[in-house]
Design a protein around this motif. Structure first.
Motif, mmCIF file in Angstrom:
data_model
loop_
_atom_site.group_PDB
_atom_site.id
_atom_site.type_symbol
_atom_site.label_atom_id
_atom_site.label_comp_id
_atom_site.label_asym_id
_atom_site.label_seq_id
_atom_site.Cartn_x
_atom_site.Cartn_y
_atom_site.Cartn_z
ATOM 1 N N THR A 1 9.689 18.137 -28.884
ATOM 2 C CA THR A 1 9.200 16.155 -28.432
ATOM 3 C C THR A 1 8.863 16.123 -27.688
ATOM 4 N N SER A 2 8.574 15.610 -26.374
ATOM 5 C CA SER A 2 8.558 14.957 -25.025
ATOM 6 C C SER A 2 7.802 13.885 -24.791
ATOM 7 N N PHE A 3 8.716 12.743 -24.325
ATOM 8 C CA PHE A 3 7.791 11.405 -24.398
ATOM 9 C C PHE A 3 7.789 11.236 -22.309
ATOM 10 N N GLY A 4 6.389 11.055 -21.894
ATOM 11 C CA GLY A 4 6.649 10.390 -20.591
ATOM 12 C C GLY A 4 6.140 9.340 -20.236
ATOM 13 N N SER A 5 6.491 8.746 -18.639
ATOM 14 C CA SER A 5 5.919 7.110 -18.378
ATOM 15 C C SER A 5 5.962 7.267 -17.401
ATOM 16 N N ASP A 6 4.268 6.947 -16.648
ATOM 17 C CA ASP A 6 4.303 6.870 -15.314
ATOM 18 C C ASP A 6 4.282 5.505 -15.487
ATOM 19 N N ARG A 7 4.178 4.760 -14.142
ATOM 20 C CA ARG A 7 4.383 3.912 -13.256
ATOM 21 C C ARG A 7 3.792 3.815 -12.039
ATOM 22 N N ASN A 8 2.214 3.891 -11.715
ATOM 23 C CA ASN A 8 1.738 3.858 -10.352
ATOM 24 C C ASN A 8 1.175 2.945 -10.021
ATOM 25 N N ARG A 9 1.773 2.079 -9.459
ATOM 26 C CA ARG A 9 1.140 1.526 -8.345
ATOM 27 C C ARG A 9 1.329 2.035 -6.554
ATOM 28 N N GLN A 10 0.343 3.319 -6.856
ATOM 29 C CA GLN A 10 -0.393 3.089 -5.439
ATOM 30 C C GLN A 10 -1.606 3.653 -5.703
ATOM 31 N N PHE A 11 -2.582 3.697 -4.739
ATOM 32 C CA PHE A 11 -4.096 4.521 -4.083
ATOM 33 C C PHE A 11 -4.095 5.349 -3.785
ATOM 34 N N ASP A 12 -5.550 5.692 -3.833
ATOM 35 C CA ASP A 12 -5.610 7.127 -3.444
ATOM 36 C C ASP A 12 -5.763 7.423 -1.572
ATOM 37 N N GLY A 13 -5.624 5.966 -1.110
ATOM 38 C CA GLY A 13 -5.139 6.128 0.478
ATOM 39 C C GLY A 13 -6.099 6.402 1.191
ATOM 40 N N SER A 14 -7.384 7.153 0.579
ATOM 41 C CA SER A 14 -8.393 7.454 1.723
ATOM 42 C C SER A 14 -8.949 6.589 2.572
ATOM 43 N N SER A 15 -8.786 5.211 2.157
ATOM 44 C CA SER A 15 -9.690 3.858 3.447
ATOM 45 C C SER A 15 -8.669 3.860 4.193
ATOM 46 N N PHE A 16 -7.320 4.141 4.123
ATOM 47 C CA PHE A 16 -6.134 3.975 5.120
ATOM 48 C C PHE A 16 -6.330 5.299 6.355
ATOM 49 N N VAL A 17 -6.245 6.064 5.746
ATOM 50 C CA VAL A 17 -6.659 7.306 6.283
ATOM 51 C C VAL A 17 -8.197 7.151 6.808
ATOM 52 N N SER A 18 -8.899 7.761 6.289
ATOM 53 C CA SER A 18 -10.363 7.208 7.151
ATOM 54 C C SER A 18 -10.272 5.697 8.785
ATOM 55 N N THR A 19 -9.757 4.321 7.919
ATOM 56 C CA THR A 19 -9.352 4.070 9.280
ATOM 57 C C THR A 19 -8.240 4.181 10.138
ATOM 58 N N GLY A 20 -7.536 4.511 9.996
ATOM 59 C CA GLY A 20 -7.112 5.609 10.863
ATOM 60 C C GLY A 20 -7.120 6.260 12.044
ATOM 61 N N LEU A 21 -8.530 7.179 11.499
ATOM 62 C CA LEU A 21 -8.797 7.887 12.440
ATOM 63 C C LEU A 21 -10.069 7.110 13.469
ATOM 64 N N SER A 22 -10.756 6.479 12.507
ATOM 65 C CA SER A 22 -12.208 5.610 12.962
ATOM 66 C C SER A 22 -11.882 4.069 14.022
ATOM 67 N N LEU A 23 -11.044 4.065 13.546
ATOM 68 C CA LEU A 23 -10.789 2.008 14.140
ATOM 69 C C LEU A 23 -10.906 2.389 15.708
ATOM 70 N N ALA A 24 -11.758 1.484 16.581
ATOM 71 C CA ALA A 24 -10.804 1.560 17.934
ATOM 72 C C ALA A 24 -9.007 1.340 18.387
ATOM 73 N N PRO A 25 -9.641 1.819 19.974
ATOM 74 C CA PRO A 25 -7.399 1.863 19.668
ATOM 75 C C PRO A 25 -7.432 0.190 20.417
ATOM 76 N N ASN A 26 -8.202 -0.734 20.834
ATOM 77 C CA ASN A 26 -7.902 -1.479 21.323
ATOM 78 C C ASN A 26 -8.622 -2.599 20.134
ATOM 79 N N ALA A 27 -8.985 -2.369 18.831
ATOM 80 C CA ALA A 27 -9.063 -2.957 18.193
ATOM 81 C C ALA A 27 -7.759 -4.483 17.932
ATOM 82 N N PRO A 28 -8.374 -5.685 17.168
ATOM 83 C CA PRO A 28 -7.175 -6.457 17.290
ATOM 84 C C PRO A 28 -5.338 -6.509 16.876
ATOM 85 N N GLU A 29 -5.456 -7.523 17.096
ATOM 86 C CA GLU A 29 -3.641 -7.137 16.098
ATOM 87 C C GLU A 29 -4.273 -7.573 14.573
ATOM 88 N N VAL A 30 -3.501 -7.617 13.664
ATOM 89 C CA VAL A 30 -4.074 -7.465 12.379
ATOM 90 C C VAL A 30 -3.711 -8.327 11.432
#
Length: 997
Positions: free
Chosen positions: A398-427
């Motif tokens: 018998t085996s028991f596993g419990s996952d708790r995931n507070r992450q997300f796929d990250g594709s939005s951060f990656v695509s934004t990081g590759l396409s955002l203008a280098p002089n875009a405003p401070e966040v």
């Protein structure tokens, strides 16, 4: 089918009862004796953990720390002594009561290490089918969340692609290619069968609102709940001989996962502990354009277009600071992920009872900013019991596993990081809130305000009972139960949305819940006997399985206060988007006959009769079977003169058929759903009670060789799999009111290929070198599809081509006068016509494999694995054309067209419709496809075993483990393994300590 299943069960248990009663009389007539002994090496050192079994039964034991053993046997029995790295022995019992056994070192485990073939065991020497194997030693020190990712590059014919570096993502696994036209989320028709300690697991990804863990398939992998440190071995069954006994469930290959068992006998209780910690980063960043060149490019675009920058069309030139530079890659996914793992275990027992208990914990943060976290807790228990006369045995896991995931796929951060203008405003603004300067600015850090958490708990239990009715006949009952519960909560407050774009958005919460419950029972009878040189191993059994899946998805909209988010009672509106319950029943009868003569001629016959509730009453049952044969040529008398050079030669082959029922439940029925408010029902599906099983016919021929007393081993195999009677959703015209109907298509998919494996093991004093190489050359083709030109599949597939193709525009370069991308045979009417895509590009891997080396000297060990893939794919191009608002690669800036007559590779900077159309066509043309092959140092490990004997420890090992440390590729994106804007597999470095005492 229920009545048939009941009758089959009754007959099976009547037979067991009869054999049991008869067997007691027969067994009682045979005298039993306790045999004991000691096993040592040639230097008289005891060898603990040596397997001592009786050749005609599954009963056996292991040697203790002093190399001693004892077990009950008869005078007619033969002891089989096997241990990894040593030559095996077979010793008749006769009248001997005490044995002194000396094992000689052997550089190969060819003959005697037991391999799990599903319903029976075999050895590398005797197997007739194609079975790949990975042991615990290769798995346990890799700090992976999903154990399947640890298989990359280790097995011929097994393609594992890690889609994302976010922990918990579901990797793509294919065994000898894609068989089905179906693809996508859930039951795609190409999933392998996963068996954990004899229990089948539903491996389809779990639904997710937030796209957690998998950017290409929105779902969570249920196999994440397994602890890699608790796995003893993984066997993958590939050909018909190995998979046909699983019938329809084995159409796409079978992955057998066996967990660790306890040790008993005279050995004392053992404790083990493993602790590791490490860090991971994105291994590669792109060379994005600098601010100076970016401003120059944007100004050039306005000059080329004869336009004037304004606050609306050019905030980066008019409003934003032209001197500011931000490396958005570093800000959005340039952090360091921390990982920590702890595994504890205890094993022991007595001569009749053994146990193994393990606990595990894993924690990993993210490379993204914010408080993202993944953690996992696992617990496992194995109990083994056998009676003193070895007639009765019990195995409980018998085996028991419990996952708790507070992450997300990250594709939005990656695509934004590759396409955002280098002089875009401070966040952030002056008040510390997110900065929304204008409607052209979408602040990527708004994701930090979106909370998501997914929890998965899974219980997997199995119980196996066996009783030796006679010395040759054994009754066995295997049973299992699985329960998976998952829920996900996503909170989206008002601060998540850009107020300049969304003025009427309400806060909302998204709720996903589901449960999967399954049980299986498999009664079996096993008969083994020998008559001189003739040996027989037969199996008869049946399978009864039931699975129930439930799902409930809800959306709450409009909360008065963000503190109430997630409390559905506080929502102004509540919508139920899914509320389903699906049940699946499966019943089968199966059998196997294994024959060998003189241990050089082998024949394996398997058959199975399957019944599935996913088909109509007249099409539920189908029969599958296979034949496998092997001839150990090196055992022939005329080969003995070559044995000093060619020590082992085996020819083997197999042919058979398996099936597939990987479609949705109730697809043959008319179905209805309730209208909101209880106003009635509306139809959701048309009936088709006559569709039936897919058929997968498999053929394999193989040659296994051993040279120089098996110091060098080579294996090559050719296979051909043909899958026909394809189960798909057949598209219907809109006038019917339905988009599709489940049906069989008269289409045939063929997978052919070559697989090569080589291994060696050289010993010289304290130095030992083991090396292994595997390589696969696959080919996938749609060899028949009558009427495809008139079907909706004409835009996806093509006869004679792979299923993994793209229809592309024929790219002809940059026009030296206009500066725009050009294409051949394009209808310049401004419409993107699919018929203009005249080029076909096959994206199937043409070669993949791995090279593993392990070197040890005394207490120091170094091992590393290189993974290699030969393929074509889409080169990375920014999603924004040169001159538009957003970053491009620095190399594209330097290769752009500027003046008439220029011979350039990148079109001019422009914001016109013509320039945008040309760029969009480029992204779906042959011009962006190139060689995306890669060579990667997948894993490297260095360990040192401390001299811990004086501390009262059996062993103490310090280890350092690296993953994805080096990659050589022409691909200019983040990760050639998974092109696009997914988070690449992280470069990890971990250090740890492992203790045994």
């Amino acid at each position: 089918m229920k009545n048939k299943a009941t009758r089959l069960t009754g007959v099976a248990w009547i037979l067991v009862a009869v054999f049991w009663a008869t067997g007691n009389l027969l067994w009682a007539a045979l005298p039993q004796q306790v045999v004991s002994g000691r096993v040592t090496d040639t230097n008289d050192n005891p060898i603990p953990g040596v397997s001592i079994t009786l050749t005609n039964s599954s009963r056996g034991t292991q040697t203790d720390l002093q190399g001693a053993f004892s077990l009950n046997a008869q005078a007619t029995d033969t002891l089989r002594i096997a241990y990894l790295g040593f030559k095996s022995l077979r010793i008749p019992v006769g009248t001997q009561m005490r044995f002194s056994i000396v094992l000689e070192q052997d550089i190969t485990d060819l003959g005697e290490v037991t391999i799990n073939a599903g319903y029976y065991n075999t050895t590398r020497r005797e197997q007739t089918g194609s079975i790949a194997r990975v042991t615990a030693e290769e798995l346990e020190r890799q700090p992976v969340t999903n154990v399947l990712t640890a298989l990359q590059g280790r097995m011929a014919g097994v393609s594992v692609v890690q889609r994302s570096g976010v922990p918990g993502n579901a990797p793509s696994v294919q065994i000898r290619g894609q068989n089905s036209l179906r693809s996508g989320f859930g039951n795609s028709g190409n999933l392998p069968l996963y068996i954990i300690n004899g229990v089948p697991i539903d491996s389809a990804p779990l639904n997710s609102f937030s796209g957690l863990t998998s950017p290409n398939i929105a779902g969570i992998d249920p196999l994440n709940t397994l602890n890699p440190a608790n796995i003893e071995s993984i066997e993958i069954l590939k050909d018909a001989d190995a998979t046909a006994i699983y019938g329809s469930r084995g159409a796409n290959g079978v992955i057998l996962i066996t967990t660790k068992k306890g040790t008993g006998g005279k050995q004392k209780t053992r404790f083990n502990a493993q602790v590791y910690t490490g860090a991971g980063v994105v291994p590669r960043k792109l060379d994005l354009i600098t601010t100076v060149d970016y401003i120059s490019l944007r100004q050039e675009a306005f000059a080329n277009d004869g336009a004037t920058p304004t606050q609306t069309n050019a905030p980066d030139l008019v409003l934003w600071d032209s001197q500011r530079y931000t490396d958005w890659q570093e800000k959005l996914f340039g952090g360091t992920a921390q990982t920590t793992g702890v595994n504890l275990g205890i094993s022991g027992g007595s001569e009749t009872m053994r146990f193994n208990l393990g606990l595990g914990y894993q924690r990993e943060t993210a490379v993204f900013p914010g408080d993202y976290l993944y953690n996992k807790f696992t617990a496992n228990l194995n109990l083994s019991h056998n009676s003193r006369d070895d007639r009765f045995s019990l195995q409980f896991n018998t085996s028991f596993g419990s996952d708790r995931n507070r992450q997300f796929d990250g594709s939005s951060f990656v695509s934004t990081g590759l396409s955002l203008a280098p002089n875009a405003p401070e966040v952030y603004g002056d008040a510390g809130e997110l900065n929304w300067e204008d409607s052209s600015w979408t602040n990527p850090f708004s994701t930090l305000y979106r909370e998501s958490e997914a929890r998965v708990q899974q219980l997997i239990s199995s119980l196996s009972l066996s009783y030796a009715i006679t010395p040759n006949l054994e009754a066995r009952l295997n049973s299992g139960y699985t329960l998976l519960h998952s829920n996900e909560l996503v909170k989206q407050p008002l601060t998540f949305y850009n107020p300049t774009l969304w003025s009427f958005i309400n806060s909302r919460s998204l709720h996903v819940g589901g449960q999967r419950e399954s049980w299986i029972v498999e009664p079996q009878l096993i008969y083994r006997n020998s008559w001189g040189k003739f040996n027989l191993d037969a199996l008869l059994g049946s399978t009864f399985q039931h699975r129930k899946n439930t799902g409930l998805n809800m959306v709450g909209i409009g909360y008065a206060n963000d503190q109430l988010l997630g409390n559905l009672a506080a929502a102004e509106q509540l919508f139920v988007t899914d509320n389903t319950t699906q049940e699946y029943a499966y019943a089968a009868g199966f059998g196997r006959v294994g024959i060998n003569y003189a241990r050089k001629y082998y024949l394996n016959l398997t058959g199975r009769r399957d019944g599935s509730s996913r088909f109509g009453p007249s099409r539920r049952f189908a029969s599958f079977g296979a034949v496998g044969a092997a001839w150990i040529v090196s055992e022939e008398g005329w080969m003995q003169g070559l044995k000093t050079f060619l020590s082992f030669t085996k020819l083997r082959g197999s042919y058979g058929s398996t099936g597939s029922d990987q479609v949705g439940d109730y697809g043959y029925l008319d179905t209805y759903s309730a209208t909101p408010g209880g106003g009635g029902l509306y139809p959701t599906q048309l009936t088709n009670p006559i569709y039936s099983w897919e058929r997968n016919r498999k053929l394999e021929l193989a040659l296994d060789l051993g040279f120089f007393k098996d110091q060098l081993r080579l294996s090559s195999s050719w296979y051909r799999n043909r899958s026909s009677n394809q189960l798909v959703g057949y598209n219907l015209p809109a006038i019917t009111g339905f988009t599709s109907i489940q049906a069989n298509l008269d289409a045939t998919v063929e997978n052919t290929g070559w697989e090569f494996e080589a291994s060696t093991n050289l010993r010289a004093g304290r130095f030992n070198w083991q090396a292994s190489l595997n390589a696969s050359i696959p080919q996938n083709r749609l060899i028949a599809f009558p009427g495809i030109e008139e079907s909706s599949y004409a835009n996806i597939y093509k006869e004679g081509e792979s299923l993994n193709i793209q229809f592309l525009y024929d790219y002809t370069g940059v026009d030296s006068e206009t500066g725009l991308y050009t294409f051949k045979d394009i209808n310049e009417d401004g419409v993107y016509n699919f018929d203009d895509r005249v080029r076909v590009k096959d994206l199937t891997r043409s070669l993949f494999g791995g090279l593993r080396n392990e070197l040890s000297y005394g207490r120091v060990r170094l091992d590393f694995l290189w993974e290699f893939v030969l393929q074509e794919g889409q080169q990375y191009y920014p999603g924004i054309a040169p001159g538009r608002l957003g970053a491009i690669l620095q190399e594209d800036y330097e290769r752009r067209w500027q003046n008439p007559g220029d011979v350039a590779e990148v079109q001019k900077a422009s914001q016109t419709i013509d320039a945008s159309r040309a760029y969009n066509r480029l992204l779906t043309s042959a011009g962006v496809y190139t060689n995306t092959s890669f060579l990667r140092l997948k894993t490297v490990g260095l360990s040192y075993e401390l001299p811990a004997e004086n501390w009262g420890l059996n062993s103490c090992v310090l280890f350092l483990q690296g993953q994805n440390l080096l990659t050589f590729t022409r691909y200019r994106g983040l990760d050639a393994q998974s092109p696009g804007t997914n988070l690449p597999a992280l470069q990890m470095l971990t250090a740890g300590l492992k203790l045994n005492f």
